[in-house]
Design an enzyme around this catalytic site. Structure first.
Site, PDB file in Angstrom:
ATOM      1  N   CYS A  67      68.352  -4.968  81.478  1.00  0.00           N
ATOM      2  CA  CYS A  67      68.211  -3.819  82.384  1.00  0.00           C
ATOM      3  C   CYS A  67      69.369  -3.810  83.368  1.00  0.00           C
ATOM      4  CB  CYS A  67      66.892  -3.893  83.149  1.00  0.00           C
ATOM      5  SG  CYS A  67      65.424  -4.080  82.123  1.00  0.00           S
ATOM      6  N   CYS A 105      62.951   3.245  78.195  1.00  0.00           N
ATOM      7  CA  CYS A 105      64.324   2.784  78.369  1.00  0.00           C
ATOM      8  C   CYS A 105      64.553   1.533  77.520  1.00  0.00           C
ATOM      9  CB  CYS A 105      64.567   2.489  79.853  1.00  0.00           C
ATOM     10  SG  CYS A 105      66.302   2.549  80.339  1.00  0.00           S
ATOM     11  N   CYS A 168      35.911  12.018  90.098  1.00  0.00           N
ATOM     12  CA  CYS A 168      36.637  11.135  91.017  1.00  0.00           C
ATOM     13  C   CYS A 168      36.428  11.616  92.453  1.00  0.00           C
ATOM     14  CB  CYS A 168      38.138  11.162  90.715  1.00  0.00           C
ATOM     15  SG  CYS A 168      38.601  10.990  88.992  1.00  0.00           S
ATOM     16  N   CYS A 171      33.297  10.719  94.755  1.00  0.00           N
ATOM     17  CA  CYS A 171      33.310   9.449  95.480  1.00  0.00           C
ATOM     18  C   CYS A 171      34.517   9.357  96.412  1.00  0.00           C
ATOM     19  CB  CYS A 171      33.326   8.273  94.507  1.00  0.00           C
ATOM     20  SG  CYS A 171      31.711   7.910  93.801  1.00  0.00           S
ATOM     21  N   HIS A 172      35.709   9.564  95.872  1.00  0.00           N
ATOM     22  CA  HIS A 172      36.921   9.191  96.605  1.00  0.00           C
ATOM     23  C   HIS A 172      37.364  10.230  97.624  1.00  0.00           C
ATOM     24  CE1 HIS A 172      37.482   5.463  94.359  1.00  0.00           C
ATOM     25  NE2 HIS A 172      37.057   6.137  93.303  1.00  0.00           N
ATOM     26  N   CYS A 213      37.109   3.190  86.616  1.00  0.00           N
ATOM     27  CA  CYS A 213      36.175   4.164  87.190  1.00  0.00           C
ATOM     28  C   CYS A 213      35.522   4.987  86.084  1.00  0.00           C
ATOM     29  CB  CYS A 213      36.878   5.091  88.176  1.00  0.00           C
ATOM     30  SG  CYS A 213      36.781   4.536  89.900  1.00  0.00           S
TER      31      CYS A 213
END
Lengths: 252, 135
Positions: A67, A105, A168, A171-172, A213
């Site tokens: 890299c 990549c 989602c 709850c969140h 979740c």
């Protein structure tokens, strides 16, 4: 004016939970867990960052390129990159998340064997790249080509699913700060991924968290790398715009 | 008032399921165990309740203490079976419904959260909870 006034008065009531003051899950944690995150010598996620650093400089593929062969001076070249993902990928003409970009990549440019989602190699490289943006504000690209994915992400976030029939958002957003069994429900801000979760006893991606979740509400999760997850990631990043990245975070 | 009791208005029917789901009556002891079971009843994940031995009770939903005095049997049965008939936005799962759900996991497809007998057991237990939680 007579009509406008009541609407103005009502406006604050119409603000959703996402307009509440945003809090990183870090702020919900016990002080000793916070200390575990902020002290690099105690943060278990730093083991993956170090492993990622080593992989980053390790030649791979037929041309024995690492890299770092292209992305030299990582502290500068990778600074801020993680804060901008998910982003638009020209090659696939679709949004891509950071782990997807690293895997792409590696495969197409290095010609190295593919790194599977949630593999130690991909998590380590993601943690290393993410760590270069620690402290920087999340900065989703303004690219309008991302808009459809963000909208899809919002729709997925607010759709009920599973035998327990929960979204989602229920709850969140609606119940963030309250307790589900013993756990404080965090607002859904992806500020520290990949992160070390004490419950997992390991480092994991945001996709792993989303799957957790979904399984919890007894829904069928999407496959790792699915466009649905990238859409949710893009939506969450747009909501968290400006919040500081913490990678690698620690969570209970 | 007498007239109302003699012929309940339509909404009172909609607010309750007065017929038991099973021929055998519910068992409150089994029901209590189900309520506390975090893999089966799931109740304490969201509701606090009079379970001094159970740590880590949720606080997303009303305290179960006093449920048996707040609601009658038929009303509680409907709230267990499908509380979304009363409030479509409720976070309370429908414990006895398989239709109209999205992406249910393979292991749970076509299955209700609790069986008919389990619903009656939980109901029998909830009806014993006459006292409100201390404030």
């Amino acid at each position: 004016m007579k009509r406008a006034l009541p609407i103005l008065l009502l406006a604050p009531l119409c603000l959703s939970a996402s307009a509440q003051e945003r809090r990183s899950g870090f702020e919900n944690m016990a002080r000793d867990t916070q200390a575990m995150q902020t002290d690099d010598t105690a943060n278990p996620g730093m083991l993956w960052v170090l492993e990622g650093q080593s992989l980053w400089h390790q030649p791979a593929g037929p041309a024995a390129q690492s890299c770092a062969s292209c992305h030299q001076n990582t502290e500068v070249s990778m600074r801020g990159v993680a804060a901008r993902y998910p982003a638009w990928d020209e090659a696939s003409a679709a949004p891509i998340d950071l782990a997807g970009r690293i895997a792409q990549c590696r495969e197409t440019r290095q010609g190295a064997p593919p790194l599977a989602r949630e593999s130690q190699g991909l998590l380590s490289l993601s943690a290393y790249v993410g760590n270069q943006s620690r402290g920087l504000p999340i900065a989703p690209p303004a690219d309008p080509r991302m808009d459809a994915a963000r909208e899809q992400g919002r729709a997925l976030y607010t759709a009920r699913r599973g035998q327990l029939d929960l979204s989602c958002a229920q709850c969140h957003d609606d119940n963030a700060g309250r307790r589900l069994a013993g756990s404080t429900i965090p607002q859904a801000h992806p500020t520290g991924y990949p992160l070390y979760r004490l419950e997992w006893q390991t480092l994991g991606s945001l996709q792993r968290r989303l799957r957790g979740c979904m399984t919890g509400v007894r829904a069928e999760p999407f496959a790792y790398g699915a466009s649905e997850y990238v859409a949710i990631e893009a939506f969450l990043a747009s909501r968290a715009q400006g919040m500081a990245l913490e990678t690698p975070a620690v969570r209970p | 008032m007498l007239l109302l009791l003699a012929s309940p208005p339509a909404w009172a029917q909609d607010d309750a399921i007065s017929t038991p789901l099973t021929a055998s009556p519910g068992d409150a002891t089994r029901g209590r165990a189900l309520v506390a079971d975090r893999q089966r009843g799931l109740c304490l994940l969201c509701h606090p309740g009079p379970f001094p031995e159970e740590r880590f009770q949720g606080n997303l939903a009303p305290d179960l203490a006093g449920a048996g005095s707040r609601w009658n049997e038929g009303q509680l049965r409907l709230r267990l079976v499908d509380s979304k008939r009363l409030n479509p936005d409720s976070i309370m799962p429908s414990y006895y419904r398989t239709e109209g759900l999205n992406r249910v996991g393979p292991a749970f497809r076509g299955r209700t959260v609790l069986s008919a007998q389990e619903i009656e057991d939980v109901l029998a237990y909830l009806l014993t909870l006459r006292e409100e939680a201390p404030r």
